[in-house]
Design a protein around this motif. Structure first.
Motif, PDB file in Angstrom:
ATOM      1  N   HIS A  99       6.104  -5.731   4.239  1.00 34.32           N
ATOM      2  CA  HIS A  99       5.467  -6.294   3.359  1.00 34.32           C
ATOM      3  C   HIS A  99       6.212  -6.246   1.883  1.00 34.32           C
ATOM      4  O   HIS A  99       6.323  -6.904   0.946  1.00 34.32           O
ATOM      5  CB  HIS A  99       4.153  -5.683   3.240  1.00 34.32           C
ATOM      6  CG  HIS A  99       3.432  -5.953   4.212  1.00 34.32           C
ATOM      7  ND1 HIS A  99       3.047  -7.031   4.790  1.00 34.32           N
ATOM      8  CD2 HIS A  99       2.924  -4.902   5.285  1.00 34.32           C
ATOM      9  CE1 HIS A  99       2.087  -6.867   6.064  1.00 34.32           C
ATOM     10  NE2 HIS A  99       2.247  -5.674   6.221  1.00 34.32           N
ATOM     11  N   ASN A 108       8.703  -8.894   2.281  1.00 33.13           N
ATOM     12  CA  ASN A 108       8.300 -10.177   1.946  1.00 33.13           C
ATOM     13  C   ASN A 108       8.132 -10.274   0.535  1.00 33.13           C
ATOM     14  O   ASN A 108       8.370 -11.351  -0.046  1.00 33.13           O
ATOM     15  CB  ASN A 108       6.682 -10.193   2.632  1.00 33.13           C
ATOM     16  CG  ASN A 108       6.999 -10.389   3.949  1.00 33.13           C
ATOM     17  OD1 ASN A 108       8.010 -10.603   4.645  1.00 33.13           O
ATOM     18  ND2 ASN A 108       5.659 -10.170   4.595  1.00 33.13           N
ATOM     19  N   CYS A 164      11.667 -10.629  -1.412  1.00 30.86           N
ATOM     20  CA  CYS A 164      12.344 -11.921  -1.381  1.00 30.86           C
ATOM     21  C   CYS A 164      11.546 -13.017  -1.949  1.00 30.86           C
ATOM     22  O   CYS A 164      12.083 -13.844  -2.339  1.00 30.86           O
ATOM     23  CB  CYS A 164      12.217 -12.164   0.197  1.00 30.86           C
ATOM     24  SG  CYS A 164      13.229 -13.503   0.576  1.00 30.86           S
ATOM     25  N   SER A 193      10.967 -16.723   1.135  1.00 31.39           N
ATOM     26  CA  SER A 193      10.392 -15.702   1.698  1.00 31.39           C
ATOM     27  C   SER A 193       9.832 -15.808   3.044  1.00 31.39           C
ATOM     28  O   SER A 193       9.701 -15.071   4.088  1.00 31.39           O
ATOM     29  CB  SER A 193       9.344 -15.209   0.805  1.00 31.39           C
ATOM     30  OG  SER A 193       8.674 -13.950   1.150  1.00 31.39           O
ATOM     31  N   CYS A 212      12.531 -15.736   5.719  1.00 29.81           N
ATOM     32  CA  CYS A 212      12.788 -14.204   6.008  1.00 29.81           C
ATOM     33  C   CYS A 212      12.102 -13.767   6.711  1.00 29.81           C
ATOM     34  O   CYS A 212      12.055 -13.099   7.690  1.00 29.81           O
ATOM     35  CB  CYS A 212      13.163 -13.622   4.623  1.00 29.81           C
ATOM     36  SG  CYS A 212      13.704 -11.938   4.711  1.00 29.81           S
ATOM     37  N   ALA A 213      10.784 -13.964   6.566  1.00 27.12           N
ATOM     38  CA  ALA A 213       9.645 -13.206   7.309  1.00 27.12           C
ATOM     39  C   ALA A 213       9.550 -13.682   8.814  1.00 27.12           C
ATOM     40  O   ALA A 213       9.414 -13.098   9.573  1.00 27.12           O
ATOM     41  CB  ALA A 213       8.187 -13.479   7.191  1.00 27.12           C
ATOM     42  N   ALA A 263       2.995 -11.426   8.828  1.00 30.09           N
ATOM     43  CA  ALA A 263       4.074 -11.561   7.923  1.00 30.09           C
ATOM     44  C   ALA A 263       4.212 -13.016   7.242  1.00 30.09           C
ATOM     45  O   ALA A 263       4.364 -12.950   6.080  1.00 30.09           O
ATOM     46  CB  ALA A 263       5.319 -11.276   8.486  1.00 30.09           C
ATOM     47  N   ALA A 282       4.058 -13.582   3.210  1.00 20.06           N
ATOM     48  CA  ALA A 282       5.352 -13.955   2.328  1.00 20.06           C
ATOM     49  C   ALA A 282       5.258 -15.345   1.698  1.00 20.06           C
ATOM     50  O   ALA A 282       5.786 -15.195   0.466  1.00 20.06           O
ATOM     51  CB  ALA A 282       6.371 -14.004   3.740  1.00 20.06           C
ATOM     52  N   SER A 293       2.789 -14.941  -1.334  1.00 18.17           N
ATOM     53  CA  SER A 293       3.308 -14.147  -2.459  1.00 18.17           C
ATOM     54  C   SER A 293       4.085 -14.833  -3.147  1.00 18.17           C
ATOM     55  O   SER A 293       3.981 -14.824  -4.540  1.00 18.17           O
ATOM     56  CB  SER A 293       4.086 -12.816  -1.834  1.00 18.17           C
ATOM     57  OG  SER A 293       4.623 -11.988  -2.763  1.00 18.17           O
ATOM     58  N   GLU A 332       0.329 -11.211  -1.076  1.00 17.28           N
ATOM     59  CA  GLU A 332       0.700 -10.460   0.349  1.00 17.28           C
ATOM     60  C   GLU A 332      -0.390 -10.103   0.952  1.00 17.28           C
ATOM     61  O   GLU A 332      -0.746 -10.044   2.182  1.00 17.28           O
ATOM     62  CB  GLU A 332       1.766  -9.497   0.125  1.00 17.28           C
ATOM     63  CG  GLU A 332       2.253  -8.788   1.273  1.00 17.28           C
ATOM     64  CD  GLU A 332       3.094  -9.571   2.314  1.00 17.28           C
ATOM     65  OE1 GLU A 332       2.972  -9.336   3.457  1.00 17.28           O
ATOM     66  OE2 GLU A 332       3.893 -10.535   1.863  1.00 17.28           O
ATOM     67  N   THR A 345      -1.403 -11.868   4.402  1.00 17.34           N
ATOM     68  CA  THR A 345      -1.449 -10.959   5.485  1.00 17.34           C
ATOM     69  C   THR A 345      -2.664 -10.289   5.760  1.00 17.34           C
ATOM     70  O   THR A 345      -3.131 -10.314   6.953  1.00 17.34           O
ATOM     71  CB  THR A 345      -0.122 -10.006   5.202  1.00 17.34           C
ATOM     72  OG1 THR A 345       1.097 -10.772   5.170  1.00 17.34           O
ATOM     73  CG2 THR A 345      -0.033  -9.159   6.531  1.00 17.34           C
ATOM     74  N   THR A 392      -0.247  -3.784   3.834  1.00 19.45           N
ATOM     75  CA  THR A 392      -0.068  -4.492   2.730  1.00 19.45           C
ATOM     76  C   THR A 392      -0.047  -3.748   1.344  1.00 19.45           C
ATOM     77  O   THR A 392       0.719  -4.016   0.491  1.00 19.45           O
ATOM     78  CB  THR A 392      -0.888  -5.855   2.573  1.00 19.45           C
ATOM     79  OG1 THR A 392      -2.188  -5.577   2.468  1.00 19.45           O
ATOM     80  CG2 THR A 392      -0.436  -6.958   3.735  1.00 19.45           C
TER      81      THR A 392
END
Length: 189
Positions: free
Chosen positions: A39, A42, A45, A54, A57-58, A79, A83, A86, A104, A108, A142
């Protein structure tokens, strides 16, 4: 054209570094259903590069963790929603870090935890689960990762580094990203 190419290379490099860091630090404080360091990555990013990077990436971190570390599909369901949300809430709030953390937690902690139930119950055939089985762990994770990200990003903002990183990556820079809310210099817009 060359400046755009340089920004693209820098963005891909930052994405690769975030993925690598995410994979390496994910075992810290990890128990099934709770991975606070994911987190942290996430949110960081999302603030640096936006919701789509993001999300990517996750997703990459989740796939690598599932493939090489034997982590269940919770690596993805826990995730990707946070992500993306966020980054969306960070942009919608025009740069408020607490909104990135809130995205997030909602993405999540609530959405991801609810999606995890059918994935784990029906695809992985894990028994004894209910719809809200993962919710307390996901929300706890989170909040821990979000608090660390908030402290880290606030420190970057105070020193002016957050705006510099966002500018270098070609991302959105908000007035809040500068120390004491000072506007960006004319050349960084």
């Amino acid at each position: 054209m060359q400046a755009k190419s340089k920004t693209d290379i820098l963005r891909m490099t930052m994405l690769a570094m975030m993925v690598a860091i995410g994979v390496v630090i994910s075992p810290i404080l990890r128990i099934e259903g709770m991975c606070p360091m994911a987190h942290l990555i996430n949110i960081t990013c999302a603030v640096f590069m936006g919701p789509w990077y993001s999300l990517l990436c996750a997703t990459l971190i989740g796939i690598i963790r599932m493939s090489f570390m034997g982590i269940p599909p919770l690596a993805l369901t826990g995730a990707v929603f946070g992500a993306f949300l966020s980054g969306v809430l960070y942009r919608a709030s025009k740069g408020k870090l607490w909104c990135a953390v809130l995205g997030e937690v909602i993405g999540t902690g609530i959405i991801g935890s609810l999606i995890s139930y059918p994935v784990m119950a029906f695809l992985v055939h894990k028994s004894g689960l209910t719809w809200f089985f993962y919710t307390p762990l996901f929300i706890s994770g989170t909040l821990i990762g979000g608090a660390i990200a908030f402290v880290f990003l606030t420190a970057l903002r105070r020193t002016g580094m957050l705006a510099k990183i966002q500018t270098a990556l070609g991302g959105k820079v908000y007035e809040l990203s500068h120390p004491a809310g000072r506007p960006a210099p004319a050349d960084s817009n």
